[in-house]
Design an enzyme around this catalytic site. Structure first.
Site, short mmCIF file in Angstrom:
data_model
loop_
_atom_site.label_atom_id
_atom_site.label_comp_id
_atom_site.label_asym_id
_atom_site.label_seq_id
_atom_site.Cartn_x
_atom_site.Cartn_y
_atom_site.Cartn_z
N ARG A 48 0.86 -1.20 0.00
CA ARG A 48 0.00 0.00 0.00
C ARG A 48 0.89 1.25 0.00
O ARG A 48 0.58 2.25 -0.60
CB ARG A 48 -0.95 0.02 1.20
CG ARG A 48 -1.76 1.30 1.25
CD ARG A 48 -3.00 1.31 2.18
NE ARG A 48 -3.06 0.29 3.16
CZ ARG A 48 -2.43 0.35 4.35
NH1 ARG A 48 -1.72 1.41 4.68
NH2 ARG A 48 -2.54 -0.65 5.19
N ASP A 86 -6.01 20.82 -12.93
CA ASP A 86 -6.37 19.52 -13.49
C ASP A 86 -5.94 19.57 -14.96
O ASP A 86 -6.56 20.23 -15.78
CB ASP A 86 -7.88 19.30 -13.36
CG ASP A 86 -8.33 17.93 -13.90
OD1 ASP A 86 -7.60 17.35 -14.74
OD2 ASP A 86 -9.40 17.46 -13.50
N LYS A 118 -7.08 8.94 -19.22
CA LYS A 118 -7.37 9.58 -20.49
C LYS A 118 -6.12 9.55 -21.40
O LYS A 118 -5.68 8.48 -21.76
CB LYS A 118 -7.88 11.00 -20.24
CG LYS A 118 -8.92 11.09 -19.09
CD LYS A 118 -10.23 10.39 -19.40
CE LYS A 118 -11.12 10.22 -18.17
NZ LYS A 118 -11.46 11.45 -17.45
N TYR A 136 -15.08 19.47 -14.50
CA TYR A 136 -15.39 18.05 -14.75
C TYR A 136 -16.52 17.64 -13.78
O TYR A 136 -16.45 17.93 -12.58
CB TYR A 136 -14.14 17.21 -14.52
CG TYR A 136 -14.38 15.73 -14.60
CD1 TYR A 136 -14.67 15.12 -15.81
CD2 TYR A 136 -14.34 14.93 -13.47
CE1 TYR A 136 -14.92 13.77 -15.89
CE2 TYR A 136 -14.58 13.57 -13.53
CZ TYR A 136 -14.87 12.99 -14.75
OH TYR A 136 -15.11 11.64 -14.82
C1 LIG Z 1 -11.89 11.72 -16.16
C2 LIG Z 1 -11.53 12.99 -15.50
C3 LIG Z 1 -11.34 13.05 -14.10
C4 LIG Z 1 -11.56 11.85 -13.20
O1 LIG Z 1 -10.67 10.82 -13.44
P1 LIG Z 1 -11.01 9.26 -13.25
O2 LIG Z 1 -9.75 8.59 -13.65
O3 LIG Z 1 -12.18 8.93 -14.11
O4 LIG Z 1 -11.34 9.07 -11.79
C5 LIG Z 1 -10.98 14.27 -13.57
N1 LIG Z 1 -10.82 15.37 -14.34
C6 LIG Z 1 -11.01 15.34 -15.67
C7 LIG Z 1 -10.83 16.59 -16.45
C8 LIG Z 1 -11.37 14.16 -16.30
O5 LIG Z 1 -11.58 14.15 -17.62
#
Ligand SMILES: *Cc1c(COP(=O)(O)O)cnc(C)c1O
Length: 381
Positions: free
Chosen positions: A48, A172, A197, A100
């Site tokens: 962990r 982000d 992504k 988001y």
């Molecule tokens: C998908 C996404 C998230 C969340 O990420 P996960 O891996 O799905 O938990 C946060 N911010 C943005 C801009 C995203 O596209």
């Protein structure tokens, strides 16, 4: 040695395996590590806390974001959740209003109940940022380009306002990826990614990461990461490391195809408005040109007949594009923000940010552009 992006993507953090020379960092599928005497170990005690496959990925991500430290999590939301644990009741957070959907939900229906106050503002307007950020503000949360309107926030300008009030700026960076934009170089304190992504890039894993240059922030994040335990498995870390090796090449093609599709849609008689930061008349295009290397593979648009049923018809007709949530994979995806990714945002809020009934969001993949254009042409017909 100072390396360029593509070389770092392939090599940073990845030494040949010390026991065999394996060029790929192995999947260390283990929960614990043997000690020769109590407390005497090779730096790894329990999985962990640390895992060598994860360590390699963290070193790689830190290098790609020009940061000193990186931490990986079991999802982008787990990464965001851990950043929020830097706060305490009474603290205030100023965020982009075009957030988001999952982040908006975490802030308003989880952390708001723990006494943290969120202000959602239009960060295109720097005067509004000046007005809302005050000495109670502990954090400023930026998403740019935003989802799904692709608005461009001036990271450096906002981060400098936050700094004057001793607030940390979090970016982000999921939509841009570290190939297009490096927020730490633009005075941000923390970068968060959904690795799910562009970074992993093959629609086969869910993971997140946090990168920073600040040692104290890094240590507090590591403490919470270990205390809470939202850590990724070694197999997922391996998949992301494998994906990263082609990030720069994939991003080049995403940008090329994105530009071609945005220009095609803009000329189409059935299309009302196309949102893509590469257009000279896109708001803050100049900021995008300055803080990003290129304009990315995300394009959204509305139909002249602004009706949900028209958007649904288009989405049922596409064949090369797939109708699905998510973005950033090699395959092209299309989505309907009002009923999919942004369904958890109240209708009033949604419309205010331009997410109307016919808005369609495209994550343009790296297929052959002729096939993508033919697919759109057919579905618009
Ligand atoms: C998908 C996404 C998230 C969340 O990420 P996960 O891996 O799905 O938990 C946060 N911010 C943005 C801009 C995203 O596209």
């Amino acid at each position: 040695m100072k390396m360029k992006f593509g070389t770092k993507a392939i090599h940073a953090g990845q030494e040949p395996d010390p026991s065999t020379g394996a060029i790929m960092t192995p999947i260390y599928q283990t929960s614990t590590y043997v000690q020769s005497s109590p407390g005497k170990h090779k730096g790894y005690e329990y999985a962990r806390t640390q895992n060598p496959t994860r360590t390699a990925l963290e070193a790689n991500l830190a290098a790609l974001e020009n940061g000193k430290f990186a931490r990986c999590f079991s999802s982008g939301m787990a990464a965001t959740d851990t950043i929020m644990k830097l706060l305490k009741p009474g603290d205030e957070v100023v965020c982009t209003n075009d957030l988001y959907g999952g982040t908006y939900r975490l802030f308003t229906s989880v952390y708001a109940h723990y006494g943290i106050r969120f202000h959602f503002i239009n960060m295109l307007d720097l005067q509004q940022v000046e007005k809302v950020v005050n000495d109670k503000t502990r954090m400023v949360w930026i998403e740019t380009p935003t989802n799904p309107m692709l608005q461009i926030i001036d990271i450096k300008a906002v981060a400098d306002i936050a700094k004057r009030h001793k607030a940390q700026t979090v970016v982000d960076n999921t939509f841009a990826s570290p190939y297009l934009q490096n927020p730490l170089d633009l005075h941000a304190d923390i970068v968060v990614h959904s690795l799910t992504k562009y970074i992993a890039g093959h629609s086969d894993t869910v993971m997140g990461a946090v990168i920073t240059n600040d040692q104290e922030t890094h240590e507090r994040l590591a403490y919470h990461q270990n205390a809470v335990g939202a850590v990724p498995g070694p197999m997922d870390c391996f998949l992301v490391l494998r994906g990263i090796k082609t990030l720069h090449i994939r991003m080049q093609r995403h940008c090329e195809n994105g530009a071609a599709i945005a220009k095609y849609l803009k000329e189409h008689p059935k299309v009302a408005k196309v949102h893509w930061p590469g257009f000279p008349d896109h708001q803050n295009h100049q900021v995008a040109a300055k803080q990003m290397k290129d304009f990315g593979g995300m394009v959204s648009f509305t139909l002249k007949e602004d009706k949900q049923e028209k958007a649904f018809k288009f989405l049922e007709a596409i064949k090369v594009f797939s109708l699905a949530e998510s973005l950033g994979g090699v395959e092209s995806l299309a989505g309907h923000p009002a009923t999919m990714t942004h369904a958890s945002i109240p209708a009033e809020e949604r419309k205010k940010s331009g997410i109307t009934d016919s808005l369609i969001r495209l994550s343009v993949g790296i297929e052959d552009i002729e096939d993508l254009l033919a697919d759109l042409e057919n579905a618009l017909k």
